[in-house]
Design an enzyme around this catalytic site. Structure first.
Site, PDB file in Angstrom:
ATOM      1  N   ASP A  32      56.150 -33.210  58.398  1.00 25.54           N
ATOM      2  CA  ASP A  32      55.590 -32.432  59.514  1.00 25.54           C
ATOM      3  C   ASP A  32      54.760 -33.380  60.365  1.00 25.54           C
ATOM      4  O   ASP A  32      54.270 -34.407  59.873  1.00 25.54           O
ATOM      5  CB  ASP A  32      54.709 -31.290  58.988  1.00 25.54           C
ATOM      6  N   TYR A  62      59.750 -39.860  57.838  1.00 23.01           N
ATOM      7  CA  TYR A  62      61.202 -39.848  58.057  1.00 23.01           C
ATOM      8  C   TYR A  62      61.922 -40.824  57.125  1.00 23.01           C
ATOM      9  O   TYR A  62      63.008 -40.516  56.639  1.00 23.01           O
ATOM     10  CB  TYR A  62      61.522 -40.135  59.521  1.00 23.01           C
ATOM     11  N   VAL A  77      57.591 -25.258  68.509  1.00 26.06           N
ATOM     12  CA  VAL A  77      56.311 -24.950  69.134  1.00 26.06           C
ATOM     13  C   VAL A  77      56.326 -23.483  69.530  1.00 26.06           C
ATOM     14  O   VAL A  77      57.366 -22.939  69.890  1.00 26.06           O
ATOM     15  CB  VAL A  77      56.077 -25.841  70.382  1.00 26.06           C
ATOM     16  N   ARG A  85      61.234 -17.868  78.354  1.00 29.86           N
ATOM     17  CA  ARG A  85      62.022 -18.243  77.194  1.00 29.86           C
ATOM     18  C   ARG A  85      62.682 -19.608  77.416  1.00 29.86           C
ATOM     19  O   ARG A  85      62.786 -20.420  76.507  1.00 29.86           O
ATOM     20  CB  ARG A  85      63.095 -17.154  76.995  1.00 29.86           C
ATOM     21  N   ASP A 120      70.330 -19.767  67.627  1.00 30.33           N
ATOM     22  CA  ASP A 120      71.678 -20.110  68.109  1.00 30.33           C
ATOM     23  C   ASP A 120      71.600 -21.239  69.148  1.00 30.33           C
ATOM     24  O   ASP A 120      72.351 -22.211  69.081  1.00 30.33           O
ATOM     25  CB  ASP A 120      72.367 -18.869  68.693  1.00 30.33           C
ATOM     26  N   ASP A 145      69.929 -11.234  59.120  1.00 26.74           N
ATOM     27  CA  ASP A 145      70.284  -9.899  59.614  1.00 26.74           C
ATOM     28  C   ASP A 145      71.309  -9.269  58.680  1.00 26.74           C
ATOM     29  O   ASP A 145      71.257  -8.071  58.384  1.00 26.74           O
ATOM     30  CB  ASP A 145      70.840 -10.001  61.038  1.00 26.74           C
ATOM     31  N   THR A 146      72.258 -10.086  58.210  1.00 27.65           N
ATOM     32  CA  THR A 146      73.243  -9.600  57.251  1.00 27.65           C
ATOM     33  C   THR A 146      72.549  -9.155  55.957  1.00 27.65           C
ATOM     34  O   THR A 146      72.865  -8.095  55.405  1.00 27.65           O
ATOM     35  CB  THR A 146      74.289 -10.712  56.966  1.00 27.65           C
ATOM     36  N   ARG A 148      69.491  -8.111  55.692  1.00 25.85           N
ATOM     37  CA  ARG A 148      68.750  -6.866  55.994  1.00 25.85           C
ATOM     38  C   ARG A 148      69.711  -5.675  56.038  1.00 25.85           C
ATOM     39  O   ARG A 148      69.404  -4.589  55.531  1.00 25.85           O
ATOM     40  CB  ARG A 148      68.024  -7.008  57.334  1.00 25.85           C
ATOM     41  N   HIS A 172      71.541 -14.097  66.741  1.00 28.14           N
ATOM     42  CA  HIS A 172      70.390 -13.697  65.942  1.00 28.14           C
ATOM     43  C   HIS A 172      69.345 -13.236  66.956  1.00 28.14           C
ATOM     44  O   HIS A 172      68.558 -14.033  67.465  1.00 28.14           O
ATOM     45  CB  HIS A 172      69.877 -14.870  65.105  1.00 28.14           C
TER      46      HIS A 172
END
Ligand code: ADP
Length: 310
Positions: A32, A62, A77, A85, A120, A145-146, A148, A172
């Site tokens: 991080d 790294y 971020v 967006r 995506d 989602d699947t 859920r 998603h």
């Protein structure tokens, strides 16, 4: 086998924790920009391993990702107040530019798993910037989602989510598409099973389930500010499928040549995952409504990727 995680905020650290509990990999390296944070998570998670599996968890740089078979990208971020967006996407693309350059320098053969949202579009960014073959840059997409969908459908019918076979495909995000027409439990179509069990599964009930799947993140965020355990487990499941060459079917996002006429779009379909990443796309049968919704979903993602300046 070594797994790297770059970005050890809520999602990255939850993925590491899930991997440690599930016994995925032999070594997990946390990277991080805040090394103290990565170190603290590594310490905390490694203290759970005596109760689970002998996975080594440590913080690193790294260089420590050398020979990693898989690297998870969970860095990002947050959205600033009033930020669009697209502006957020541009900033996250910049973050990925640095991170990917650093990863490729030490682990050019690693498979990348993208968890940063909007996942995506970030999968597209990671694939474009890395030049790694499309099947080896895998976004978590609709894996959660699947999960859920299966959970809620299982709860409604009173059967285990593991025995529900149903997918959420597409973006998603708000345009995601739950596929009811081929939903099954065991080998029995879901409507037939509901009848056999004397459970009602009317269209209003289906709509409620679909809405609750789509809005799950909003309701979790309202209660605790962020979602991370579910996606952390989803990331761990993808990594496990790769390390164990499982050839399991999961709904994940990769760059896709064509989805119902929409070209070059990063989107979730059911896919077979093994040691080489995505081996095969599966094209499920859809009814007309699902087909139109999936095309629309592909268009929603495409509009964003087209505006990005990489
Ligand atoms: P999420 O809920 O998606 O996990 P967080 O904000 O909790 O979001 O975590 C994002 C993480 O990504 C933070 O720990 C942040 O330090 C890290 N991060 C941001 N930019 C970079 C970067 N350039 N390199 C490495 N890590 C980064």
């Amino acid at each position: 086998m070594k797994v790297g995680i770059v970005g050890t905020g809520m999602v990255g650290s939850s993925a590491a924790y899930a991997m440690a509990l599930m016994g995925v990999g032999t070594q997990i390296v946390l990277v991080d920009q805040d090394p103290k944070l990565a170190h603290a998570h590594a310490q905390d998670i490694s203290h759970a391993t005596p109760f689970a599996s002998p996975v080594q968890v440590h913080a690193g740089d790294y260089d420590d990702l050398q020979d990693a078979k898989v690297v998870v990208l969970a860095a990002g971020v947050g959205q600033k107040p009033g930020e669009s967006r697209l502006a957020l996407l541009d900033r996250n693309a910049k973050v990925f530019r640095t991170i990917i350059k650093n990863i490729i320098a030490v682990a050019p053969d690693a498979i990348l798993i993208v968890a940063t949202n909007p996942v995506d579009v970030m999968t597209y960014v990671a694939q474009r910037l890395s030049g790694i073959p499309v099947g080896k840059v895998i976004g978590t997409g609709t894996i959660l989602d699947t999960a859920r969908f299966r959970t809620l459908l299982g709860q409604h019918l009173g059967i285990a989510a593991q025995s529900v076979h149903a997918y959420v495909l597409g973006e998603h995000g708000d345009s995601e598409v739950p596929i009811w027409s081929s939903a099954m439990a065991g080998s029995v179509p879901i409507d037939t099973l509901a009848n056999q069990m004397g459970r009602s599964l009317l269209s209003e009930e289906k709509n409620t389930i679909s809405t609750n799947v789509r809005d799950a993140a909003y309701s979790i965020i309202e209660g605790k500010g962020a979602t991370y355990y579910g996606i952390g487990a989803g990331v761990a499941r993808i990594v496990q499928a790769i390390l164990d060459d499982e050839r399991i079917v999961l709904s994940v996002s990769i760059m896709t040549d064509d989805v119902l006429g929409v070209p070059n779009v990063p989107i979730s379909l059911p896919r077979i995952i093994g040691a080489q990443g995505v081996l095969t796309d599966m094209v499920p049968e859809l009814d007309k409504i699902e087909e139109n919704a999936l095309r629309k979903s592909a268009e929603v993602i495409s509009e964003l990727t087209e505006q990005l300046n990489l």
